[in-house]
Design an enzyme around this catalytic site. Structure first.
Site, PDB file in Angstrom:
ATOM      1  N   TYR A   1       9.270 -11.855  -3.045  1.00  0.00           N
ATOM      2  CA  TYR A   1       7.697 -11.885  -2.467  1.00  0.00           C
ATOM      3  C   TYR A   1       7.087 -10.998  -3.258  1.00  0.00           C
ATOM      4  O   TYR A   1       7.427  -9.943  -3.852  1.00  0.00           O
ATOM      5  CB  TYR A   1       7.674 -11.861  -0.903  1.00  0.00           C
ATOM      6  CG  TYR A   1       8.295 -10.534  -0.343  1.00  0.00           C
ATOM      7  CD1 TYR A   1       9.567 -10.305   0.096  1.00  0.00           C
ATOM      8  CD2 TYR A   1       7.576  -9.333  -0.681  1.00  0.00           C
ATOM      9  CE1 TYR A   1       9.977  -9.104   0.558  1.00  0.00           C
ATOM     10  CE2 TYR A   1       7.962  -7.963  -0.311  1.00  0.00           C
ATOM     11  CZ  TYR A   1       9.340  -7.905   0.368  1.00  0.00           C
ATOM     12  OH  TYR A   1      10.011  -6.837   0.643  1.00  0.00           O
TER      13      TYR A   1
ATOM     14  N   SER B   1       5.093   0.326  -2.908  1.00  0.00           N
ATOM     15  CA  SER B   1       5.241   1.823  -2.805  1.00  0.00           C
ATOM     16  C   SER B   1       6.259   2.449  -3.999  1.00  0.00           C
ATOM     17  O   SER B   1       6.344   3.827  -3.848  1.00  0.00           O
ATOM     18  CB  SER B   1       5.757   2.111  -1.356  1.00  0.00           C
ATOM     19  OG  SER B   1       7.096   1.926  -1.299  1.00  0.00           O
TER      20      SER B   1
ATOM     21  N   THR C   1       5.243  -4.220   1.580  1.00  0.00           N
ATOM     22  CA  THR C   1       5.615  -5.523   2.153  1.00  0.00           C
ATOM     23  C   THR C   1       4.796  -5.660   3.383  1.00  0.00           C
ATOM     24  O   THR C   1       4.438  -6.961   3.720  1.00  0.00           O
ATOM     25  CB  THR C   1       6.998  -5.522   2.551  1.00  0.00           C
ATOM     26  OG1 THR C   1       7.931  -5.363   1.323  1.00  0.00           O
ATOM     27  CG2 THR C   1       7.480  -6.835   3.371  1.00  0.00           C
TER      28      THR C   1
HETATM   29  N1  DAS Z   1       8.147  -3.041  -2.854  1.00  0.00           N
HETATM   30  C1  DAS Z   1       8.437  -2.469  -1.743  1.00  0.00           C
HETATM   31  C2  DAS Z   1       7.444  -1.445  -1.342  1.00  0.00           C
HETATM   32  O1  DAS Z   1       6.200  -1.708  -1.558  1.00  0.00           O
HETATM   33  C3  DAS Z   1       8.095  -3.599  -0.724  1.00  0.00           C
HETATM   34  C4  DAS Z   1       8.343  -3.012   0.765  1.00  0.00           C
HETATM   35  O2  DAS Z   1       9.442  -3.126   1.226  1.00  0.00           O
HETATM   36  O3  DAS Z   1       7.470  -2.535   1.238  1.00  0.00           O
HETATM   37  O4  DAS Z   1       7.935  -0.655  -0.805  1.00  0.00           O
END
Ligand code: DAS
Length: 361
Positions: A58, A91, A44
Site C-alpha cells: 500500500y 518512516s 501506515t
Molecule cells: N513504510 C512503513 C513506515 O512508514 C509503513 C508503516 O508500517 O507504517 O514505517
C-alpha cells in the site's frame, strides 16, 4: 377559617419543595477532558491501499491528521484533541533532522499549560527509534505516546483507528504521567526503551521481549503492571534545545564471513561512532577486529552490540573492552544503541562516561 387554610397549604408546599430539592442530586459536572495534541508524521496509520484487503504493497503517508481525527469521533469522549501535521513521510525516511524538529516541537507544546499530553502518529518501521530518541530528550513528565498501525487506513479491520483511540486515551490518563515515552499498539503499552517491531506485517508486531511490556489498555482504561527502571525524559542529561545536528554514527551488521569493508567505508565517510551489531554476545571476527581497533585509535567511538536482539551484552566477554577502550550496549539493540551513542557524544567523548550512560538509560 379560609384565611388559615392558605397559610397551612403554603407551609406544606414549602416543606414539600425543601424535601424534594434536598433529594435531587445536582448533576455531577462532566469531568474536565485533558488537552491532547496529536502530531502526525505519516506511516501506515495514514496509509491507503488500492483495495480493502491490501495489507502489504500500500502507500504510506497519504491521509492527513484532520482525516485521521475525523475517522475516530470517539476521541472527543476521552480528550480535547488538536491535530498538527509535522511531517508526512514513510518512516523508513525518518532522519536525525526530523527527530530534532519533532523533539523541539514536542518540548515547546509540553511547556504550554493548555497541553496535557501528546500523541505522535508514526510509521512502524522506525517507530521504536523515534520513541527512544524522544524518551531521552523530552523534558516533561506529561505523557507522550507514539502510535502506528500495521494495516493501512482503508483496510478491512484496520488497526489504526483503535490504536489512535487507545493512544489518546493513554496520553489523557493520569496513570501515564512520569512513565517516559510510551508506545501503544494492539491494546498494549510498551516502554520506548525496550519495544521493537518484531514482525514485518502482523498486528502483534510490537513486543518488548524478555524485559516485557508495561501494561494493557482495556475497556477504555490503561492498566500498568511495570515501570521502566532506566532514566528517561526529565531525568536525562541530554538537551537538544540548541542542537542543530547529531554526530554521525553508523551500524555495521555482523554475519559469517564478515569483512572490514563496510566499517572502513563508514569511517572513511566521517562516522564519529560505530555500533557493531555482532553475532552472538557481540563477537568480533578476526577480519573486523583490527579495523575496529584502528578506528578507535583514530578517535572513533566503538559500541559493541548484538544482532540477537535479547540479553545483556557482557563487558569484557567476547572482547577485552577495557583494553580496547570499547563500550558495550547493555540490553539496547543496535538501532537504539546508535541513538544513545549519538546523544552521548553531544556531551562527551570519554568512553568511560559513555559506558556509564549505557548503564543508566
Ligand atoms: N513504510 C512503513 C513506515 O512508514 C509503513 C508503516 O508500517 O507504517 O514505517
Amino acid at each position: 377559617m379560609l384565611h388559615k387554610k392558605p397559610a397551612r397549604y403554603f407551609s406544606a408546599l414549602i416543606g414539600f419543595v425543601l424535601v424534594v430539592s434536598s433529594n435531587v442530586q445536582a448533576e455531577p459536572a462532566a469531568p474536565k477532558l485533558a488537552n491532547v495534541a496529536i502530531l502526525a508524521t505519516g506511516g501506515t496509520i495514514a496509509g491507503t491501499g488500492n483495495s480493502s484487503t491490501a495489507t502489504v504493497g500500500y502507500t504510506a503517508a497519504t491521509v492527513g491528521v484532520d482525516r485521521l481525527i475525523q475517522a475516530v469521533p470517539e476521541l472527543a469522549k476521552v480528550a480535547k484533541v488538536t491535530g498538527e501535521q509535522v511531517f508526512q513521510i514513510a518512516s523508513e525516511n525518518m532522519s536525525n533532522e526530523h527527530w530534532l524538529t519533532l523533539a523541539k516541537r514536542v518540548n515547546v507544546l509540553l511547556a504550554q499549560s493548555n497541553v496535557d499530553g501528546i500523541v505522535i502518529t508514526h510509521g512502524t518501521d522506525t517507530l521504536e527509534e523515534t520513541a527512544y530518541f524522544l524518551d531521552l530528550v523530552v523534558k516533561s513528565r506529561k505523557p507522550v505516546v507514539v502510535v502506528g498501525a500495521m494495516r493501512p487506513s482503508n483496510a478491512l479491520s484496520a488497526d489504526g483507528p483503535m490504536n489512535l483511540y487507545n493512544a489518546v486515551l493513554l496520553a489523557a490518563s493520569p496513570e501515564a504521567v512520569g512513565k517516559g515515552v510510551l508506545v501503544s499498539l494492539n491494546d498494549q503499552i510498551h516502554a520506548a526503551r525496550d519495544v521493537s517491531k518484531t514482525n514485518t506485517s502482523t498486528l502483534d508486531s510490537f513486543k518488548s521481549g524478555d524485559l516485557g511490556m508495561l501494561g494493557y489498555i482495556q475497556g477504555n482504561k490503561p492498566f500498568f503492571y511495570h515501570v521502566s527502571s532506566r532514566k528517561h525524559t526529565v531525568d536525562t542529561e541530554f538537551d537538544i534545545a540548541n542542537l542543530q545536528a547529531l554526530p554521525q554514527v553508523d551500524i555495521v551488521y555482523g554475519y559469517a564471513n564478515m569483512g572490514p569493508v563496510a566499517l572502513n567505508a563508514f569511517v572513511g565517510a566521517g562516522a564519529k561512532g560505530i555500533v557493531h551489531a555482532g553475532v552472538g554476545d557481540g563477537s568480533l571476527s578476526n577480519k573486523v577486529k583490527p579495523a575496529l581497533i584502528a578506528a578507535r585509535k583514530d578517535g572513533v567511538l566503538i559500541v559493541r552490540s548484538s544482532r540477537v536482539g535479547q540479553g545483556i551484552l557482557a563487558r569484557n566477554g567476547e572482547a577485552n573492552d577495557d583494553e580496547l577502550d570499547f563500550v558495550v550496549s547493555d540490553t539496547l539493540n543496535p538501532q537504539k544503541a546508535r541513538i544513545l551513542l549519538m546523544l552521548a557524544m553531544t556531551k562527551t567523548s570519554d568512553s568511560k562516561e559513555i559506558q556509564r550512560m549505557f548503564y543508566t538509560y
